[in-house]
Design an enzyme around this catalytic site. Structure first.
Site, mmCIF file in Angstrom:
data_model
loop_
_atom_site.group_PDB
_atom_site.id
_atom_site.type_symbol
_atom_site.label_atom_id
_atom_site.label_comp_id
_atom_site.label_asym_id
_atom_site.label_seq_id
_atom_site.Cartn_x
_atom_site.Cartn_y
_atom_site.Cartn_z
ATOM 1 N N ASP A 98 1.150 -1.626 59.037
ATOM 2 C CA ASP A 98 0.215 -0.692 58.399
ATOM 3 C C ASP A 98 -0.927 -0.370 59.355
ATOM 4 O O ASP A 98 -1.559 -1.263 59.912
ATOM 5 C CB ASP A 98 -0.339 -1.316 57.115
ATOM 6 C CG ASP A 98 -1.016 -0.312 56.212
ATOM 7 O OD1 ASP A 98 -1.788 0.531 56.727
ATOM 8 O OD2 ASP A 98 -0.797 -0.350 54.989
ATOM 9 N N SER A 131 -1.624 2.596 48.138
ATOM 10 C CA SER A 131 -2.930 2.471 48.763
ATOM 11 C C SER A 131 -4.005 2.181 47.707
ATOM 12 O O SER A 131 -3.970 1.121 47.081
ATOM 13 C CB SER A 131 -3.238 3.742 49.572
ATOM 14 O OG SER A 131 -4.308 3.532 50.460
ATOM 15 N N HIS A 176 1.387 2.914 57.228
ATOM 16 C CA HIS A 176 0.858 3.097 55.870
ATOM 17 C C HIS A 176 1.742 4.039 55.062
ATOM 18 O O HIS A 176 1.915 3.874 53.856
ATOM 19 C CB HIS A 176 -0.572 3.633 55.941
ATOM 20 C CG HIS A 176 -1.312 3.528 54.651
ATOM 21 N ND1 HIS A 176 -1.528 2.333 54.002
ATOM 22 C CD2 HIS A 176 -1.887 4.481 53.865
ATOM 23 C CE1 HIS A 176 -2.209 2.537 52.894
ATOM 24 N NE2 HIS A 176 -2.425 3.835 52.779
#
Length: 817
Positions: free
Chosen positions: A745, A672, A779
């Site tokens: 995601d 991330s 994610h």
């Protein structure tokens, strides 16, 4: 001459086609080295939940990673939600596949009969008197509700109508009664998408600024609106010992909160028009107080869509917010209103006001208090004491206040930076009151409260503590603190008067287990669980929290793992894998604080870099990457690249100086925002042999209304957004980089297109790059085959470019391009 040119061009094209073919020929799932696979799939210790009296312990064993085939099941992505269209629940949930009880006094473990098989349990909740435990059982076609009788260790299904848990879950009303939302129809009657749409999708705005983050999975069409209405509409039900009674009429109920005296409900109902810009929790809604039959007693607010909220982290809509019951009174509702029109920069003394309204809700509301910053929340105690928090996210400021409901006094107790880990008092300890609501534990005739700090950051590392805080003298007294050499935290204060507590104790060699302690009687601690090490592969691996400085003097730390049997004098310097995640600070002193503990047992999850210590790498995990505001008139990100570079240089140099890390064989990685960091480091430094960037955002113009703690918009700080975007500097990335992204995601800002475009940019500029798109992953990754393959891809990337770099071939490739 012509022949030489032809040969050179042919060689170049052959090399380019070969590289492309390699990227396209990689197909099928692969496995990482056995030690890594075994660690990933090792059975974890069960989770633990205890009753409030400390008599019973429920142990909950979670499922292993699901298969990718399970992730591939049908899924609706609408209104910011991910919905299983077959059973009216959220998709991608984690379940418990085994439950059993343990009597704390005798230590005897007891099997629970009547559990469904196979078990997919979730949302486990004790009854108010701790004699029952309720949980949901989610199957492919419905969600059911089960109750465990603790005394008999028997489980029984209690519902007839299937539950709908998409927007809200069940709650206990009393010891025999549950409140929940039920599905209205069979999932097979869901709206069918027409081949011919009703018309084009239209979104409009007429001159009003509506800046919103780049949310994922939003409503995109009239058909999506119909789906959300179908799956969101529910019937509120009361279940008394298995007998179901409908409450009110069907509606899209966003939340339900029972009053302390159980006579009223605080209900939020979502209404049209549904937004195409924000998720369901930001849709227009009405906030109501109803009786237990569903009849509206009072409408508290008619709230517009949150898409009209102003930009800026401390700015809010000019509407009421934070509706909640005052837990120490039978039926008093509270809420907050901004006094500054919602704009924090407005120069006034007070920015928020909190009001209250008592049952029967037919009089004027009463002002409780005003706050000088944004109101966060209240922890109620009794008429004389409540704790009120306020703060400013943009300033990283937090304040704790004492409130007296009788006098109306609001007095400041503690003010600190949210980034000041050493100054964090912890969380107030609460316990159920006569209404079954959790309120402050108040001691010493109303003068003291308890705080539990489960991190306990200190210059010696994390040492969790339990304190007694005198709210009049503003003095804290430490009742207990973890011993050095261990990491032990208070899980629950069972008896505040006798100071009987449940703790979780571990160190780098000892698996976390649960202990019963009595701080007053000081009798010997009693171990309640005997969980064992799931990772024999890690035995002999050394772990150390190292401390070092970056060029401007800011202190940094990181968790260094070295392989089993490693001796630097005999074995020399190792290849290194650094894993990190940047954080913003307004204070250099806060940035320099020690966080974490070297004495925590290493529990390895799918995303950990620690796997690779078993393959001969020195792993520096949690390498601090602080980004600090260098003056009062500047924000942290104003010097992002320079500070990121200093952090990385310091980490590489300290390992080299220690004699354990080869500075010419170092990789960097992150997930991330850590992926964003990785790409920037490869674009702006020559420190690394390779990078691994997972699920990142690389083009900040695609997150134009802020990211992380940056609240300036793209148009307010265009140069900053451009400079911080590694996409802008993709032509400078020549260090091999492995990009990984879940193709579904769901995180705000990290759309898969971020990695797709980054790959194309690096590839188009002649860089060495590989892009791994993981099917059906969000994610955070879940699919067993995907994760095993990812771990192998990472391993092969490190082996090829870090541990055993073919320098000659590397030079030939660069020359050819």
């Amino acid at each position: 001459m012509f022949i030489k040119r032809f040969v050179a061009v042919f060689s170049f094209l052959f090399l380019a086609l070969t590289i492309t073919a390699i990227a396209q020929d990689d197909a099928g799932y692969t496995m990482p080295p056995k030690d890594i696979a075994d660690m990933l799939l090792a059975k974890s210790s069960p989770a633990v939940s205890t009753d409030d009296k400390g008599e019973w312990m429920l142990l909950l064993q979670s499922s292993s990673y699901p298969s990718v085939e399970e992730l591939a099941m049908p899924e609706l992505k609408i209104a910011g939600l991910r919905i299983n269209p077959a059973n009216f629940s959220r998709s991608r949930q984690n379940f418990y596949n085994d439950l059993w009880l343990k009597n704390i006094a005798t230590g005897k473990e007891l099997k629970i009969t009547g559990l469904p098989n196979p078990l997919f349990a979730g949302n486990v909740r004790w009854s108010p008197n701790d004699k029952k435990i309720a949980f949901t059982q989610t199957t492919g076609s419905r969600v059911d509700l089960y109750i465990i009788d603790v005394a008999t260790q028997k489980a029984m299904k209690v519902n007839k109508t299937a539950l709908n848990t998409i927007l809200e879950n069940f709650s206990w009303y009393d010891n025999n009664t549950l409140i929940y939302l039920a599905a209205l129809k069979s999932a097979t009657s869901a709206p069918v998408k027409p081949l011919m749409p009703e018309g084009p999708t239209v979104q409009e705005n007429y001159g009003k600024a509506t800046p919103r983050p780049t949310y994922q999975d939003l409503i995109k069409s009239p058909y999506d609106e119909k789906l959300f209405e179908f799956y969101g509409t529910t019937q509120l039900v009361k279940n008394v010992n298995g007998v179901e009674t409908k409450i009110g009429q069907p509606a899209i109920i966003g939340s339900i909160n029972l009053s302390p005296d159980k006579k009223y409900m605080l209900v939020s109902k979502i209404k049209k028009p549904f937004s195409y810009t924000v998720p369901a929790n930001g849709f227009p809604s009405v906030v109501l107080i109803t009786d237990m039959n569903g009849k509206t007693i009072k409408q508290l607010a008619d709230l517009p869509s949150s898409e009209t909220a102003p930009s800026g982290y401390d700015n809010v809509q000019l509407v009421a917010r934070s509706f909640d019951w005052k837990d120490d009174e039978p039926a008093t509702i509270t809420w907050c209103l901004p006094l500054d029109s919602g704009f924090i920069k407005k120069d006034i003394e007070y920015h928020d006001a909190v009001y209250a309204l008592e049952a029967p809700f037919n009089t004027a509301s009463k002002l409780l208090f005003k706050t000088k910053m944004r109101y966060f929340n209240s922890t109620w105690g009794d008429a004389n004491l409540a704790l009120v928090t306020e703060g400013l996210r943009s300033k990283q400021t937090f304040q704790l206040n004492r409130f007296n409901s009788i006098t109306g006094d609001l007095e400041k107790l503690i003010t600190r930076n949210t980034t000041d880990a050493y100054g964090n008092p912890g969380t107030p300890v609460t316990a159920p009151n006569k209404y079954g609501k959790n309120v402050l534990v108040i001691l010493d005739n109303g003068n003291k409260v308890l705080f539990n700090n489960t991190s306990g950051s200190s210059p010696k590392g994390d040492l969790p503590f339990l304190t007694s805080y005198d709210v009049r003298k503003k003095i804290a007294d430490t009742l207990w603190r973890c011993n050095e050499g261990w990491y032990e935290m208070v899980v629950k204060v069972i008896d505040p008067e006798k100071l009987t507590i449940l703790t979780r104790r571990e160190n780098e060699d000892v698996v976390p287990n649960y202990w019963l302690k009595n701080l007053k009687l000081r009798i010997a601690d009693r171990q309640l669980t005997n969980f064992t090490n799931p990772y024999p592969q890690m035995e002999g691996v050394t772990k150390e929290k190292i401390k070092y400085k970056r060029a401007d003097g800011v202190d940094l730390t990181g968790d260094l793992y070295l392989p089993k049997g490693y001796n630097k004098d005999r074995d020399g310097k190792l290849p290194v894998f650094i894993w990190a995640y940047p954080r913003e600070f307004n204070s250099a002193a806060d940035a320099a604080q020690v966080r974490g503990s070297e004495h925590r047992f290493t529990l390895v999850s799918w995303g950990s870099p620690v796997f690779y210590v078993t393959q001969g790498y020195a792993v520096l995990n949690n390498a601090e990457m602080p980004i600090v505001a260098t003056s009062k008139d500047k924000k942290p990100n104003d010097d992002f690249i320079q500070q990121l570079t200093m952090n990385a240089e310091a980490a590489v140099n300290v390992l080299d100086n220690m004699g354990v890390g080869d500075k010419n064989r170092v990789a960097v990685g992150g997930h991330s925002y850590g992926a964003f960091m990785t790409a920037n480091l490869l674009a702006h430094t020559k420190l690394f042999k390779a990078g691994i960037a997972r699920s990142g955002a690389y083009n900040r113009s695609l997150t134009p209304f802020g990211f992380q703690n940056e609240d300036r918009t793209y148009w307010q700080a265009m140069d900053l957004y451009t400079e911080m975007s590694p996409f802008t500097n993709a032509d400078k990335i020549k260090t091999p980089i492995l990009l990984i992204h879940g193709d579904m995601d769901n995180n705000t800002g990290t759309y898969p297109i971020q990695s797709e475009r980054m790959f194309n940019a690096i590839k188009g500029n002649g860089g060495t790059v590989k892009y791994l798109s993981l099917p059906y992953e969000a994610h955070g990754y879940q699919g067993r085959e995907n994760i095993l393959h990812m771990l192998n891809e990472q391993f092969q990337w490190l082996e090829k470019y870090v541990k055993n770099p073919d320098q000659k071939k590397e030079k030939e490739v660069k020359k050819a391009f």
